[in-house]
Design a protein around this motif. Structure first.
Motif, PDB file in Angstrom:
ATOM      1  N   SER A  72     -61.233  13.290 -84.455  1.00  0.00           N
ATOM      2  CA  SER A  72     -62.290  13.697 -83.521  1.00  0.00           C
ATOM      3  C   SER A  72     -61.845  14.826 -82.595  1.00  0.00           C
ATOM      4  O   SER A  72     -62.604  15.765 -82.327  1.00  0.00           O
ATOM      5  N   LEU A  73     -60.619  14.767 -82.097  1.00  0.00           N
ATOM      6  CA  LEU A  73     -60.173  15.751 -81.113  1.00  0.00           C
ATOM      7  C   LEU A  73     -60.078  17.144 -81.726  1.00  0.00           C
ATOM      8  O   LEU A  73     -60.545  18.130 -81.131  1.00  0.00           O
ATOM      9  N   ARG A  74     -59.477  17.251 -82.900  1.00  0.00           N
ATOM     10  CA  ARG A  74     -59.370  18.574 -83.533  1.00  0.00           C
ATOM     11  C   ARG A  74     -60.748  19.111 -83.914  1.00  0.00           C
ATOM     12  O   ARG A  74     -60.993  20.315 -83.862  1.00  0.00           O
ATOM     13  N   GLN A 121     -52.903  19.764 -80.134  1.00  0.00           N
ATOM     14  CA  GLN A 121     -51.516  19.575 -80.556  1.00  0.00           C
ATOM     15  C   GLN A 121     -50.797  18.549 -79.677  1.00  0.00           C
ATOM     16  O   GLN A 121     -49.794  17.962 -80.087  1.00  0.00           O
ATOM     17  N   ALA A 122     -51.301  18.313 -78.459  1.00  0.00           N
ATOM     18  CA  ALA A 122     -50.691  17.297 -77.599  1.00  0.00           C
ATOM     19  C   ALA A 122     -50.837  15.902 -78.188  1.00  0.00           C
ATOM     20  O   ALA A 122     -50.040  15.012 -77.877  1.00  0.00           O
ATOM     21  N   LEU A 123     -51.823  15.713 -79.051  1.00  0.00           N
ATOM     22  CA  LEU A 123     -51.997  14.438 -79.743  1.00  0.00           C
ATOM     23  C   LEU A 123     -51.366  14.465 -81.129  1.00  0.00           C
ATOM     24  O   LEU A 123     -50.759  13.479 -81.571  1.00  0.00           O
ATOM     25  N   ALA A 149     -47.529  12.029 -81.008  1.00  0.00           N
ATOM     26  CA  ALA A 149     -47.593  11.845 -82.461  1.00  0.00           C
ATOM     27  C   ALA A 149     -46.487  10.914 -82.934  1.00  0.00           C
ATOM     28  O   ALA A 149     -46.715  10.037 -83.789  1.00  0.00           O
ATOM     29  N   ARG A 150     -45.285  11.076 -82.388  1.00  0.00           N
ATOM     30  CA  ARG A 150     -44.183  10.191 -82.782  1.00  0.00           C
ATOM     31  C   ARG A 150     -44.474   8.749 -82.362  1.00  0.00           C
ATOM     32  O   ARG A 150     -44.161   7.807 -83.110  1.00  0.00           O
ATOM     33  N   ALA A 151     -45.086   8.563 -81.197  1.00  0.00           N
ATOM     34  CA  ALA A 151     -45.424   7.209 -80.753  1.00  0.00           C
ATOM     35  C   ALA A 151     -46.471   6.581 -81.667  1.00  0.00           C
ATOM     36  O   ALA A 151     -46.401   5.381 -81.985  1.00  0.00           O
ATOM     37  N   LEU A 186     -52.057  11.736 -70.769  1.00  0.00           N
ATOM     38  CA  LEU A 186     -52.296  12.331 -72.078  1.00  0.00           C
ATOM     39  C   LEU A 186     -53.464  13.314 -72.026  1.00  0.00           C
ATOM     40  O   LEU A 186     -53.396  14.419 -72.598  1.00  0.00           O
ATOM     41  N   LEU A 187     -54.543  12.935 -71.355  1.00  0.00           N
ATOM     42  CA  LEU A 187     -55.696  13.832 -71.253  1.00  0.00           C
ATOM     43  C   LEU A 187     -55.330  15.113 -70.511  1.00  0.00           C
ATOM     44  O   LEU A 187     -55.830  16.199 -70.846  1.00  0.00           O
TER      45      LEU A 187
END
Length: 602
Positions: free
Chosen positions: A157-159, A246-248, A254-256, A236-237
């Motif tokens: 959704s974000l991208r 890219q922050a997500l 992303a690693r989490a 995060l927001l």
């Protein structure tokens, strides 16, 4: 930047909380009886008036989310800007339904043309068609598949929203996150619906992170009105506002996500950092068709193409009904659909769902029948299919063969589909959005990371990849594939002059198709305004029993349907319709009385 809550919204929120508290408190901790095809539990019914506006309107599933969109448009934002702000707030206040951990379909009208932005999740590169099969080759139980990492698809959704904003945004990207950041930092009041669903869910407490956020030390959900803060999501927001998607999709978040999915103790998945980094939204051609209403009105209805199945099924149902006596039947004298009309509708639905199970899947992997998805909406094809509708129920409908097609695919067995949220917005320049977003089941995979929940959208694939003869199911799991969806964001236009007439959609799993079709028929054929069309009782058929909303139809109608051979099931059909329609001098919006949504505008 502050987003004050206007007095009218405070009054609405207070009244909603008080009314729902009084009606829900006695049964708050009682688990609901299982019922078929229910995306989310019911949380009461509250009559809503509908809302008239003069220049723009925002309709969303939670008053705080609606308010965010309202403030963005007041600040000079576009309908697309407002949709982004609404979705970020929904991630916080309606975590059971949608969020940045899931996907979405977005229809956008810029005043000239309709675009379809596909932010549907994808299967990880390591996934294969046996993902949901047990070692003995039998499909897993749905609950066993959902909870954990196995069911998590690559969120999109974000991208997708980022892509759409580059084309249609008016305000800076970062500004659109301020309402959600403020609410996450300062806290929001737990709503009656969220409280009720938290109490009923048997799985969310199993995730330590989710348990610490949603429940108190005794394992009880935070009470209605409790101020819930989410500083992790706020951080995060802020990062997404500054860095984009890219922050997500890359870096520590992303690693989490990958660690959470792959290290689940009982049901790990195979999502990878490469899957997250490589996700790409799609722009697709909207699926539009003409719908005539006698004696002389014609509409152009636009919906989402595959991997969405909603627009195709709705188009088939509406087209099939035009071939039957139901096309001329008014609402009954009691203001309800008659048994005769319901018979024809549910028979048309059987035919549409038979085709859906046979043909519809990700078009990057599966070719459309007869070379075009519109073959399923051809008037000649629908006329032939309508001949199967007789005076008695056909019980189970077979799939059709557009243009004599012979298919090598197996029919997908029925399996559950679950929750979503819908947003409809029209801005002061006439630009419009219809967006349906989802994390699938209520609270998704029940895995919480950095303040948000991960989806379980991979369970929208067929658990059974092949039939007994070895023929593949079109909607089976394949690496990089997008699962079939019932989401049905819809825009309606006047066929004669191209003027936008309505934005509408609903959550509800496979029943999204019926909820949206009901609203369209009620508005276009029966002359109901947006709120009245939403308020009509729910009904549907998934090519099996006929489903009717509990307590909404008189015994005489039930007896008449049984006499025609229908197997009936009365269930709590918790739609969440949002609709905005054009009226002389402005717009009129409706929100579903079965959920918490409202409409706002000037």
């Amino acid at each position: 930047m502050r987003f004050p809550t206007p007095p009218r919204l405070l009054a609405l929120l207070s009244a909603s909380l008080l009314a729902a508290c009084s009606s829900l408190a006695p049964t708050l901790l009682t688990l609901p009886e299982p019922a078929p095809h229910q995306p989310e539990g019911q949380s009461g019914y509250q009559d809503k008036p509908g809302w008239q506006t003069s220049s723009f309107a925002v309709a969303a599933a939670n008053p705080l989310a609606t308010e965010a969109g309202y403030q963005i448009i007041r600040a000079g934002g576009s309908a697309l800007d407002a949709a982004i702000a609404v979705q970020m707030v929904l991630t916080l206040v309606e975590p059971q339904s949608s969020g940045i951990g899931g996907g979405a379909f977005l229809l956008h009208f810029d005043g000239r043309s309709v675009q379809a932005f596909d932010g549907r999740e994808t299967a990880p590169a390591e996934a294969d068609e046996r993902l949901f099969l047990r070692p003995d080759g039998q499909p897993m139980a749905f609950a066993d598949a959902v909870v954990g990492g196995r069911s998590v698809g690559v969120p999109g959704s974000l991208r997708m929203l980022e892509l759409a904003h580059r084309q249609h945004g008016q305000l800076p990207w970062a500004r659109l996150f301020q309402p959600a950041i403020q609410l996450a930092e300062q806290g929001f009041r737990v709503s009656p619906r969220l409280n009720r669903l938290l109490a009923a869910d048997p799985h969310l407490r199993k995730d330590p992170v989710a348990a610490a956020y949603f429940y108190d030390a005794k394992g009880l959900p935070w009470p209605v009105g409790h101020r819930l803060r989410n500083p992790e999501l706020a951080r995060l927001l802020r990062d997404i506002a500054a860095q984009g998607s890219q922050a997500l999709h890359q870096g520590p978040v992303a690693r989490a996500i990958v660690d959470k999915v792959r290290s689940h103790p009982g049901n790990p998945g195979n999502l990878s950092l490469a899957d997250l980094a490589g996700y790409q939204p799609r722009q697709r051609e909207a699926l539009c068709f003409e719908h005539a209403v006698p004696p002389a009105k014609a509409y152009r209805i636009c919906g989402f193409p595959p991997p969405g199945s909603g627009a195709l099924a709705i188009g088939q149902i509406l087209g099939l009904l035009q071939q039957t006596p139901a096309a001329a039947l008014p609402l009954g004298a009691n203001g309800l659909p008659s048994a005769d009309w319901l018979h024809h509708y549910t028979e048309a639905a059987r035919l549409a769902f038979a085709d859906r199970a046979q043909y519809v899947a990700d078009p990057d992997f599966v070719a459309p029948p007869a070379g075009s998805w519109l073959s399923l909406l051809s008037p000649d094809y629908l006329a032939r299919r309508a001949q199967l509708i007789g005076p008695r129920s056909m019980q189970i409908a077979p799939p059709g063969r557009p243009q004599g097609l012979q298919t090598s695919f197996a029919r997908m067995p029925e399996q559950p589909e679950y929750g979503t949220s819908h947003i409809s917005i029209v801005d002061a320049q006439g630009r419009a959005v219809a967006m349906t977003s989802s994390i699938e089941d209520a609270f998704g995979s029940r895995q919480m990371v950095r303040g948000f929940l991960l989806n379980n959208q991979l369970t929208d694939f067929s658990f059974v990849p092949r039939d007994a003869q070895g023929r593949p199911v079109a909607n089976r799991v394949q690496p990089g594939k997008r699962p079939r969806s019932s989401m049905a964001p819809t825009l309606v236009f006047d066929q004669a002059d191209g003027q936008l007439l309505m934005s509408v959609g609903s959550p509800g799993g496979a029943l999204i198709i019926h909820y949206t079709a009901k609203a369209l028929w009620g508005s276009l054929h029966w002359g109901r305004n947006a709120q009245q069309a939403i308020d009509l009782p729910n009904f549907g058929n998934l090519n099996g029993p006929t489903l009717l909303e509990t307590g909404r139809f008189p015994p005489a109608s039930l007896d008449a349907l049984r006499a025609r051979g229908h197997e009936l099931r009365e269930i709590d059909m918790t739609s969440g319709l949002q609709a905005i329609e054009r009226i002389p001098g402005g717009y009129f919006g409706g929100a579903d009385p079965r959920r918490e949504g409202v409409v706002m505008g000037d």
